[in-house]
Design a protein around this motif. Structure first.
Motif, PDB file in Angstrom:
ATOM      1  N   TYR A 131       2.143   3.518  10.752  1.00 45.72           N
ATOM      2  CA  TYR A 131       1.305   2.439  10.255  1.00 45.72           C
ATOM      3  C   TYR A 131       1.920   1.666   9.091  1.00 45.72           C
ATOM      4  O   TYR A 131       1.232   0.862   8.444  1.00 45.72           O
ATOM      5  CB  TYR A 131      -0.065   2.992   9.855  1.00 45.72           C
ATOM      6  CG  TYR A 131      -0.853   3.411  11.074  1.00 45.72           C
ATOM      7  CD1 TYR A 131      -1.454   2.477  11.894  1.00 45.72           C
ATOM      8  CD2 TYR A 131      -0.950   4.749  11.429  1.00 45.72           C
ATOM      9  CE1 TYR A 131      -2.158   2.853  13.025  1.00 45.72           C
ATOM     10  CE2 TYR A 131      -1.654   5.149  12.552  1.00 45.72           C
ATOM     11  CZ  TYR A 131      -2.250   4.192  13.344  1.00 45.72           C
ATOM     12  OH  TYR A 131      -2.937   4.577  14.463  1.00 45.72           O
ATOM     13  N   GLN A 170      -9.655   1.900  -0.532  1.00 47.20           N
ATOM     14  CA  GLN A 170      -8.619   2.759   0.058  1.00 47.20           C
ATOM     15  C   GLN A 170      -8.512   4.104  -0.654  1.00 47.20           C
ATOM     16  O   GLN A 170      -8.097   5.083  -0.052  1.00 47.20           O
ATOM     17  CB  GLN A 170      -7.248   2.087   0.014  1.00 47.20           C
ATOM     18  CG  GLN A 170      -6.928   1.143   1.139  1.00 47.20           C
ATOM     19  CD  GLN A 170      -6.906   1.785   2.507  1.00 47.20           C
ATOM     20  OE1 GLN A 170      -7.756   2.558   2.868  1.00 47.20           O
ATOM     21  NE2 GLN A 170      -5.926   1.406   3.288  1.00 47.20           N
ATOM     22  N   VAL A 171      -8.846   4.170  -1.942  1.00 43.79           N
ATOM     23  CA  VAL A 171      -8.714   5.431  -2.673  1.00 43.79           C
ATOM     24  C   VAL A 171      -9.729   6.463  -2.189  1.00 43.79           C
ATOM     25  O   VAL A 171      -9.585   7.649  -2.467  1.00 43.79           O
ATOM     26  CB  VAL A 171      -8.852   5.227  -4.194  1.00 43.79           C
ATOM     27  CG1 VAL A 171      -7.698   4.431  -4.735  1.00 43.79           C
ATOM     28  CG2 VAL A 171     -10.166   4.599  -4.543  1.00 43.79           C
ATOM     29  N   ASP A 184     -11.530  -1.376  -4.791  1.00 44.24           N
ATOM     30  CA  ASP A 184     -10.539  -0.803  -3.888  1.00 44.24           C
ATOM     31  C   ASP A 184     -11.152   0.380  -3.149  1.00 44.24           C
ATOM     32  O   ASP A 184     -11.445   1.423  -3.742  1.00 44.24           O
ATOM     33  CB  ASP A 184      -9.317  -0.356  -4.683  1.00 44.24           C
ATOM     34  CG  ASP A 184      -8.223   0.199  -3.807  1.00 44.24           C
ATOM     35  OD1 ASP A 184      -8.199  -0.147  -2.610  1.00 44.24           O
ATOM     36  OD2 ASP A 184      -7.391   0.960  -4.313  1.00 44.24           O
ATOM     37  N   ILE A 230       3.081   2.622   6.087  1.00 46.30           N
ATOM     38  CA  ILE A 230       2.634   3.012   4.754  1.00 46.30           C
ATOM     39  C   ILE A 230       3.814   3.631   4.018  1.00 46.30           C
ATOM     40  O   ILE A 230       4.450   4.552   4.518  1.00 46.30           O
ATOM     41  CB  ILE A 230       1.474   4.036   4.843  1.00 46.30           C
ATOM     42  CG1 ILE A 230       0.304   3.441   5.630  1.00 46.30           C
ATOM     43  CG2 ILE A 230       1.039   4.490   3.470  1.00 46.30           C
ATOM     44  CD1 ILE A 230      -0.744   4.451   6.020  1.00 46.30           C
ATOM     45  N   ALA A 257      -4.993   0.449  -5.809  1.00 47.18           N
ATOM     46  CA  ALA A 257      -4.382  -0.878  -5.810  1.00 47.18           C
ATOM     47  C   ALA A 257      -4.803  -1.701  -7.019  1.00 47.18           C
ATOM     48  O   ALA A 257      -4.109  -2.636  -7.410  1.00 47.18           O
ATOM     49  CB  ALA A 257      -4.760  -1.624  -4.532  1.00 47.18           C
ATOM     50  N   GLU A 258      -5.928  -1.364  -7.617  1.00 44.79           N
ATOM     51  CA  GLU A 258      -6.388  -2.088  -8.801  1.00 44.79           C
ATOM     52  C   GLU A 258      -6.981  -1.097  -9.793  1.00 44.79           C
ATOM     53  O   GLU A 258      -7.368   0.012  -9.428  1.00 44.79           O
ATOM     54  CB  GLU A 258      -7.415  -3.162  -8.442  1.00 44.79           C
ATOM     55  CG  GLU A 258      -8.702  -2.636  -7.851  1.00 44.79           C
ATOM     56  CD  GLU A 258      -9.659  -3.744  -7.467  1.00 44.79           C
ATOM     57  OE1 GLU A 258     -10.805  -3.707  -7.937  1.00 44.79           O
ATOM     58  OE2 GLU A 258      -9.258  -4.634  -6.700  1.00 44.79           O
ATOM     59  N   GLU A 299      -3.028  10.722   0.500  1.00 39.30           N
ATOM     60  CA  GLU A 299      -3.940   9.960  -0.358  1.00 39.30           C
ATOM     61  C   GLU A 299      -3.293   8.635  -0.720  1.00 39.30           C
ATOM     62  O   GLU A 299      -2.096   8.584  -1.016  1.00 39.30           O
ATOM     63  CB  GLU A 299      -4.229  10.709  -1.664  1.00 39.30           C
ATOM     64  CG  GLU A 299      -5.220  11.813  -1.558  1.00 39.30           C
ATOM     65  CD  GLU A 299      -5.512  12.423  -2.925  1.00 39.30           C
ATOM     66  OE1 GLU A 299      -4.743  12.188  -3.878  1.00 39.30           O
ATOM     67  OE2 GLU A 299      -6.502  13.140  -3.014  1.00 39.30           O
ATOM     68  N   PHE A 300      -4.084   7.586  -0.758  1.00 35.70           N
ATOM     69  CA  PHE A 300      -3.582   6.269  -1.127  1.00 35.70           C
ATOM     70  C   PHE A 300      -3.641   6.085  -2.639  1.00 35.70           C
ATOM     71  O   PHE A 300      -4.569   6.547  -3.297  1.00 35.70           O
ATOM     72  CB  PHE A 300      -4.401   5.176  -0.440  1.00 35.70           C
ATOM     73  CG  PHE A 300      -4.202   5.145   1.043  1.00 35.70           C
ATOM     74  CD1 PHE A 300      -3.118   4.502   1.590  1.00 35.70           C
ATOM     75  CD2 PHE A 300      -5.092   5.781   1.887  1.00 35.70           C
ATOM     76  CE1 PHE A 300      -2.924   4.480   2.960  1.00 35.70           C
ATOM     77  CE2 PHE A 300      -4.908   5.762   3.251  1.00 35.70           C
ATOM     78  CZ  PHE A 300      -3.822   5.113   3.789  1.00 35.70           C
ATOM     79  N   MET A 316       0.856  -1.165   0.000  1.00 35.74           N
ATOM     80  CA  MET A 316       0.000   0.000   0.000  1.00 35.74           C
ATOM     81  C   MET A 316       0.906   1.234   0.000  1.00 35.74           C
ATOM     82  O   MET A 316       1.719   1.433   0.882  1.00 35.74           O
ATOM     83  CB  MET A 316      -0.892  -0.100   1.242  1.00 35.74           C
ATOM     84  CG  MET A 316      -1.517   1.150   1.709  1.00 35.74           C
ATOM     85  SD  MET A 316      -2.746   0.977   3.011  1.00 35.74           S
ATOM     86  CE  MET A 316      -2.091  -0.163   4.154  1.00 35.74           C
ATOM     87  N   THR A 317       0.771   2.038  -1.032  1.00 33.22           N
ATOM     88  CA  THR A 317       1.571   3.251  -1.149  1.00 33.22           C
ATOM     89  C   THR A 317       0.661   4.472  -1.064  1.00 33.22           C
ATOM     90  O   THR A 317      -0.537   4.390  -1.329  1.00 33.22           O
ATOM     91  CB  THR A 317       2.339   3.284  -2.473  1.00 33.22           C
ATOM     92  OG1 THR A 317       1.397   3.266  -3.544  1.00 33.22           O
ATOM     93  CG2 THR A 317       3.283   2.112  -2.588  1.00 33.22           C
ATOM     94  N   ALA A 318       1.255   5.586  -0.696  1.00 33.47           N
ATOM     95  CA  ALA A 318       0.481   6.814  -0.540  1.00 33.47           C
ATOM     96  C   ALA A 318       1.296   7.993  -1.037  1.00 33.47           C
ATOM     97  O   ALA A 318       2.508   7.907  -1.230  1.00 33.47           O
ATOM     98  CB  ALA A 318       0.094   7.017   0.918  1.00 33.47           C
TER      99      ALA A 318
END
Length: 92
Positions: free
Chosen positions: A68, A48-49, A46, A70, A30-31, A26-27, A1-3
């Motif tokens: 966390y 997370q966005v 996803d 990230i 992922a897809e 902001e994340f 997980m990148t941000a």
């Protein structure tokens, strides 16, 4: 997980500078987004966005990401350039 961590830019449609002092985390998606077969809207599974976290400083945002686990990239603030122009220049 990148941000991505960045400072909000000034809204180009208004002269106010509200919320420009905040830093945003902001994340990255992922897809890939794909069209819904029934309605045709684009979306993904996803969630997370949808998460947008705001902080008072870049250090606080980076500390949160480190706490966390990230992987975050801090985008530097571009320098502000003022275009100094007088009203008389409009008629030259």
């Amino acid at each position: 997980m990148t941000a991505r961590i960045y400072q909000r830019p000034k809204n180009a449609m208004q002269s106010g500078k509200s919320r420009t002092d905040q830093w945003v985390l902001e994340f990255a998606p992922a897809e890939a987004r794909r069209p819904d077969p029934l309605m045709g809207w684009s979306g993904s599974g996803d969630t997370q966005v949808q998460v947008v976290l705001t902080f008072a400083s870049a250090d606080e945002a980076k500390a949160y990401a480190d706490k966390y686990g990230i992987a975050a990239h801090v985008s530097p603030v571009p320098p502000k350039r003022l275009k100094l122009q007088s009203y008389a220049d409009n008629f030259r």
